[in-house]
Every structure is written in C-alpha cells, then in structure tokens.
Design a protein around this motif. Sequence first.
Motif, short mmCIF file in Angstrom:
data_model
loop_
_atom_site.label_atom_id
_atom_site.label_comp_id
_atom_site.label_asym_id
_atom_site.label_seq_id
_atom_site.Cartn_x
_atom_site.Cartn_y
_atom_site.Cartn_z
N CYS A 50 2.72 5.98 4.51
CA CYS A 50 3.64 6.59 3.56
C CYS A 50 4.38 7.72 4.26
O CYS A 50 3.96 8.23 5.30
N ILE A 51 5.51 8.11 3.64
CA ILE A 51 6.35 9.15 4.21
C ILE A 51 6.90 10.01 3.08
O ILE A 51 7.30 9.52 2.03
N THR A 57 6.21 14.53 6.52
CA THR A 57 4.79 14.21 6.38
C THR A 57 4.62 12.70 6.39
O THR A 57 5.28 11.98 5.64
N LEU A 58 3.72 12.25 7.26
CA LEU A 58 3.44 10.83 7.43
C LEU A 58 1.94 10.62 7.29
O LEU A 58 1.15 11.45 7.76
N ASN A 59 1.54 9.52 6.69
CA ASN A 59 0.12 9.15 6.63
C ASN A 59 -0.02 7.68 6.99
O ASN A 59 0.87 6.86 6.71
N TYR A 60 -1.17 7.35 7.59
CA TYR A 60 -1.46 5.97 7.97
C TYR A 60 -2.91 5.65 7.64
O TYR A 60 -3.79 6.51 7.76
N VAL A 61 -3.15 4.41 7.26
CA VAL A 61 -4.53 3.96 7.16
C VAL A 61 -5.10 3.86 8.57
O VAL A 61 -4.37 3.59 9.54
N ASP A 62 -6.38 4.09 8.72
CA ASP A 62 -6.99 4.17 10.06
C ASP A 62 -6.74 2.92 10.89
O ASP A 62 -6.55 3.00 12.11
N CYS A 107 2.71 12.80 0.77
CA CYS A 107 2.85 11.42 0.33
C CYS A 107 1.47 10.87 0.01
O CYS A 107 0.46 11.50 0.32
N LEU A 108 1.42 9.70 -0.60
CA LEU A 108 0.17 9.13 -1.11
C LEU A 108 0.02 7.69 -0.64
O LEU A 108 1.00 6.96 -0.54
N LEU A 109 -1.21 7.28 -0.41
CA LEU A 109 -1.50 5.89 -0.04
C LEU A 109 -2.17 5.12 -1.17
O LEU A 109 -2.71 4.05 -0.93
N SER A 110 -2.09 5.63 -2.38
CA SER A 110 -2.68 4.97 -3.53
C SER A 110 -1.62 4.17 -4.27
O SER A 110 -0.67 4.74 -4.82
#
Length: 127
Positions: A50-51, A57-62, A107-110
């Motif tokens: 997500c961004i 801000t960036l997120n990634y699943v492992d 951001c959210l990964l849900s």
Amino acid sequence: QVQLVESGGGLVQPGGSLRLSCAASGSTLDYYIIGWFRQAPGKEREGVSCISRGGGTLNYVDSVKGRFTISRDNAKNMVYLQMNSLEPGDTAIYYCAGLRRLIDGYCLLSASQYDYWGQGAQVTVSS
C-alpha cells in the motif's frame, strides 16, 4: 467516487518481472490511499502493498519485501506495482483498491478497510 482499472498482468517464468498499473478516473487520485491485494484460488484475499496519499509511506507484506515496489504518479492518476524475481507462489488475481482519507502519511494492508476496487488482473508465474 473513483473508478480503478488494473492492467499489466500476464504469464511470466519464475524469476521474471511484471509491472502492474492501476488507472484511476472519476476523482482525483491524491485523495486516496491505494493498496494492492491478491487472491489465489482457494485462498483469502491478501494485502500485498500500500501507499499513502502523497507517496511518502509504503508498506509491504513480508513475502514480497525486496522484490516488489509500489509507486504512484498523482499527476497522471496512476499507481504501479513493479514485481521482480517472481515466484510461482505469486500467482493470483491482483487488485488495486482505494480508500479516501483526509490525512496523509499512512496506509493499510487490510482489505476490509477499502471502499473502491478494480476488476483485477491475472498474474501467472510458471515455467
């Protein structure tokens, strides 16, 4: 209300690369957090990356860290997911999704948090 359309999926050999694109219309993209999700047959939908609205801000699943890169170009109303070193386990339908928020910087990964979804793009990694 934003409409999202994915493109760039396809068949690729293990170790190969693809770039998914998410084109937005109907609303200015910079009001939205954008997430990429995927769903493989028989599995639940999984947050991939997500961004934040401004892209800071960036997120990634492992499982994709170091292989996938998310980016956005708000001037073009586009979000991208560059996928390198693809593995058979990455095979899935990939969706982009939008969440309208006033606040930038997160951001959210849900998947349950997102309101707007594209139709999906098939990614198949196979030799």
